[in-house]
Design a protein around this motif. Structure first.
Motif, PDB file in Angstrom:
ATOM      1  N   LEU A   1     -27.872 -35.279 -12.541  1.00 15.25           N
ATOM      2  CA  LEU A   1     -26.418 -35.742 -12.646  1.00 15.25           C
ATOM      3  C   LEU A   1     -26.302 -35.799 -13.978  1.00 15.25           C
ATOM      4  CD1 LEU A   1     -26.284 -38.842 -10.213  1.00 15.25           C
ATOM      5  CD2 LEU A   1     -24.684 -36.666 -10.341  1.00 15.25           C
ATOM      6  N   SER A   2     -27.242 -35.693 -14.621  1.00 11.57           N
ATOM      7  CA  SER A   2     -27.190 -35.895 -16.225  1.00 11.57           C
ATOM      8  C   SER A   2     -27.060 -34.465 -16.829  1.00 11.57           C
ATOM      9  CB  SER A   2     -28.446 -36.609 -16.231  1.00 11.57           C
ATOM     10  OG  SER A   2     -29.328 -36.484 -16.727  1.00 11.57           O
ATOM     11  N   HIS A   3     -27.737 -33.323 -15.888  1.00  7.76           N
ATOM     12  CA  HIS A   3     -28.241 -31.908 -16.705  1.00  7.76           C
ATOM     13  C   HIS A   3     -28.846 -31.716 -17.820  1.00  7.76           C
ATOM     14  CE1 HIS A   3     -24.482 -30.772 -14.346  1.00  7.76           C
ATOM     15  NE2 HIS A   3     -23.824 -31.830 -15.372  1.00  7.76           N
ATOM     16  N   ALA A   4     -30.429 -32.755 -17.075  1.00  5.19           N
ATOM     17  CA  ALA A   4     -31.691 -32.743 -17.826  1.00  5.19           C
ATOM     18  C   ALA A   4     -32.459 -31.386 -17.733  1.00  5.19           C
ATOM     19  CB  ALA A   4     -32.218 -34.452 -17.581  1.00  5.19           C
ATOM     20  N   ASP A   5     -32.882 -31.098 -18.780  1.00  6.17           N
ATOM     21  CA  ASP A   5     -33.338 -30.257 -18.336  1.00  6.17           C
ATOM     22  C   ASP A   5     -34.151 -30.325 -17.427  1.00  6.17           C
ATOM     23  OD1 ASP A   5     -33.293 -28.507 -20.148  1.00  6.17           O
ATOM     24  OD2 ASP A   5     -33.863 -30.208 -21.641  1.00  6.17           O
ATOM     25  N   GLY A   6     -35.004 -31.389 -16.764  1.00  3.63           N
ATOM     26  CA  GLY A   6     -36.499 -31.305 -15.950  1.00  3.63           C
ATOM     27  C   GLY A   6     -36.424 -33.351 -15.423  1.00  3.63           C
ATOM     28  N   VAL A   7     -37.154 -32.749 -14.913  1.00  2.00           N
ATOM     29  CA  VAL A   7     -37.900 -35.066 -13.750  1.00  2.00           C
ATOM     30  C   VAL A   7     -39.654 -34.612 -14.327  1.00  2.00           C
ATOM     31  CG1 VAL A   7     -37.739 -33.642 -11.390  1.00  2.00           C
ATOM     32  CG2 VAL A   7     -37.111 -36.391 -12.251  1.00  2.00           C
ATOM     33  N   HIS A   8     -39.838 -35.212 -14.343  1.00  2.56           N
ATOM     34  CA  HIS A   8     -41.296 -35.688 -14.196  1.00  2.56           C
ATOM     35  C   HIS A   8     -41.516 -37.016 -12.762  1.00  2.56           C
ATOM     36  CE1 HIS A   8     -45.239 -35.464 -15.415  1.00  2.56           C
ATOM     37  NE2 HIS A   8     -45.820 -36.812 -15.390  1.00  2.56           N
ATOM     38  N   LEU A   9     -42.802 -36.790 -12.278  1.00  2.61           N
ATOM     39  CA  LEU A   9     -42.410 -37.091 -10.996  1.00  2.61           C
ATOM     40  C   LEU A   9     -44.340 -37.750 -11.137  1.00  2.61           C
ATOM     41  CD1 LEU A   9     -41.589 -34.495  -7.852  1.00  2.61           C
ATOM     42  CD2 LEU A   9     -40.140 -36.479  -9.184  1.00  2.61           C
ATOM     43  N   GLY A  10     -44.501 -39.122 -10.797  1.00  4.90           N
ATOM     44  CA  GLY A  10     -45.428 -39.361 -10.129  1.00  4.90           C
ATOM     45  C   GLY A  10     -46.234 -39.439  -9.459  1.00  4.90           C
ATOM     46  N   GLN A  11     -47.420 -40.326  -8.654  1.00  2.00           N
ATOM     47  CA  GLN A  11     -47.727 -39.946  -7.259  1.00  2.00           C
ATOM     48  C   GLN A  11     -47.082 -40.477  -6.284  1.00  2.00           C
ATOM     49  OE1 GLN A  11     -50.209 -37.463  -6.388  1.00  2.00           O
ATOM     50  NE2 GLN A  11     -49.888 -36.221  -8.653  1.00  2.00           N
ATOM     51  N   ASP A  12     -47.067 -41.305  -6.967  1.00  2.00           N
ATOM     52  CA  ASP A  12     -46.094 -42.294  -6.074  1.00  2.00           C
ATOM     53  C   ASP A  12     -43.875 -42.210  -5.730  1.00  2.00           C
ATOM     54  OD1 ASP A  12     -48.076 -43.790  -5.586  1.00  2.00           O
ATOM     55  OD2 ASP A  12     -47.663 -45.195  -7.323  1.00  2.00           O
ATOM     56  N   ASP A  13     -44.023 -40.717  -6.427  1.00  2.00           N
ATOM     57  CA  ASP A  13     -42.837 -40.417  -6.060  1.00  2.00           C
ATOM     58  C   ASP A  13     -42.725 -40.286  -5.103  1.00  2.00           C
ATOM     59  OD1 ASP A  13     -42.100 -42.424  -8.512  1.00  2.00           O
ATOM     60  OD2 ASP A  13     -42.381 -41.318 -10.046  1.00  2.00           O
ATOM     61  N   MET A  14     -41.061 -39.378  -5.364  1.00  2.00           N
ATOM     62  CA  MET A  14     -41.141 -38.133  -3.855  1.00  2.00           C
ATOM     63  C   MET A  14     -42.375 -36.691  -4.658  1.00  2.00           C
ATOM     64  SD  MET A  14     -37.599 -36.476  -4.878  1.00  2.00           S
ATOM     65  CE  MET A  14     -36.536 -38.226  -4.164  1.00  2.00           C
ATOM     66  N   THR A  15     -42.321 -35.992  -3.604  1.00  2.00           N
ATOM     67  CA  THR A  15     -42.316 -34.646  -4.080  1.00  2.00           C
ATOM     68  C   THR A  15     -42.356 -33.457  -4.274  1.00  2.00           C
ATOM     69  OG1 THR A  15     -41.792 -33.481  -1.841  1.00  2.00           O
ATOM     70  CG2 THR A  15     -43.978 -34.788  -1.573  1.00  2.00           C
ATOM     71  N   VAL A  16     -42.364 -32.626  -5.465  1.00  2.00           N
ATOM     72  CA  VAL A  16     -42.539 -31.971  -6.067  1.00  2.00           C
ATOM     73  C   VAL A  16     -40.661 -31.122  -4.871  1.00  2.00           C
ATOM     74  CG1 VAL A  16     -42.943 -29.661  -7.134  1.00  2.00           C
ATOM     75  CG2 VAL A  16     -44.668 -31.334  -7.608  1.00  2.00           C
ATOM     76  N   VAL A  17     -41.799 -30.757  -3.921  1.00  3.78           N
ATOM     77  CA  VAL A  17     -40.809 -29.874  -2.944  1.00  3.78           C
ATOM     78  C   VAL A  17     -39.295 -30.747  -2.647  1.00  3.78           C
ATOM     79  CG1 VAL A  17     -40.760 -28.643  -0.493  1.00  3.78           C
ATOM     80  CG2 VAL A  17     -42.902 -28.553  -1.542  1.00  3.78           C
ATOM     81  N   GLU A  18     -39.239 -31.924  -2.870  1.00  2.00           N
ATOM     82  CA  GLU A  18     -38.372 -32.698  -2.369  1.00  2.00           C
ATOM     83  C   GLU A  18     -37.753 -32.684  -3.669  1.00  2.00           C
ATOM     84  OE1 GLU A  18     -40.226 -35.906   1.191  1.00  2.00           O
ATOM     85  OE2 GLU A  18     -40.259 -36.319  -1.246  1.00  2.00           O
ATOM     86  N   ALA A  19     -37.969 -32.898  -4.419  1.00  2.00           N
ATOM     87  CA  ALA A  19     -37.608 -32.777  -5.967  1.00  2.00           C
ATOM     88  C   ALA A  19     -37.101 -31.460  -6.243  1.00  2.00           C
ATOM     89  CB  ALA A  19     -38.464 -33.533  -6.822  1.00  2.00           C
ATOM     90  N   ARG A  20     -37.288 -30.814  -5.646  1.00  2.48           N
ATOM     91  CA  ARG A  20     -36.907 -29.542  -6.301  1.00  2.48           C
ATOM     92  C   ARG A  20     -35.666 -29.003  -5.590  1.00  2.48           C
ATOM     93  NH1 ARG A  20     -37.876 -26.252 -10.499  1.00  2.48           N
ATOM     94  NH2 ARG A  20     -40.148 -25.921 -10.209  1.00  2.48           N
TER      95      ARG A  20
END
Length: 161
Positions: A27-46
């Protein structure tokens, strides 16, 4: 890597990475997102941020680092290396983990957790040339000077290797 391409295309402009929330990153047009081990997976975030946004993941074990690579992460956060004041952890994979990552993993990898100007040389000796810092800059009496000292030392270390 995508991270290196992004950095090159933007010259010295910092990247805007949202922590934990791929929805807000999109939504903010960020360059990306950083995930922790308790967050959603890389695949889901992608699926949320798309293929051009960076997706990074914090890792604490070699199994997690390998999974991050296989899941398509653009970079890894590796640690915690030392006890810090920003987050509390029960265990610290430490410098040995950084050495393993630097030997086996080819993705850009950042040492995280308790990195200071005083222990930066130990981190660099592990083989990783990137760090993520918070407290060492934010808690400094002169944050801009502290950030500049990190940048100078990291630039000097990467230029002679």
């Amino acid at each position: 890597s995508l991270l290196d391409q992004r950095r090159a295309s933007r010259s010295r402009v910092p990247l805007f990475i949202i922590n934990d929330r791929p929805d807000l990153a999109r939504l903010s047009h960020a360059d990306g997102v950083h995930l922790g081990q308790d967050d959603m997976t890389v695949v889901e975030a992608r699926k949320i941020v798309g293929t051009t946004a960076l997706v990074g993941v914090s890792t604490h074990t070699m199994e997690q680092a390998r999974k991050g690579v296989l899941d398509g992460a653009d970079y890894l956060g590796c640690g915690p290396t030392f006890p810090g004041q920003t987050k509390q952890f029960d265990s610290f994979p430490g410098l040995a983990f950084l050495e393993q990552v630097s030997t086996e993993i080819r993705l850009p990898a950042f040492a995280i957790g308790g990195i200071t100007l005083e222990n930066l040389d130990e981190v660099l000796e592990s083989g990783l040339q990137r760090v993520a810092v918070a407290g060492a800059v934010a808690r400094s009496d002169a944050p801009a000077d502290a950030a500049r000292r990190f940048q100078d030392r990291l630039s000097a270390a990467s230029s002679w290797q």
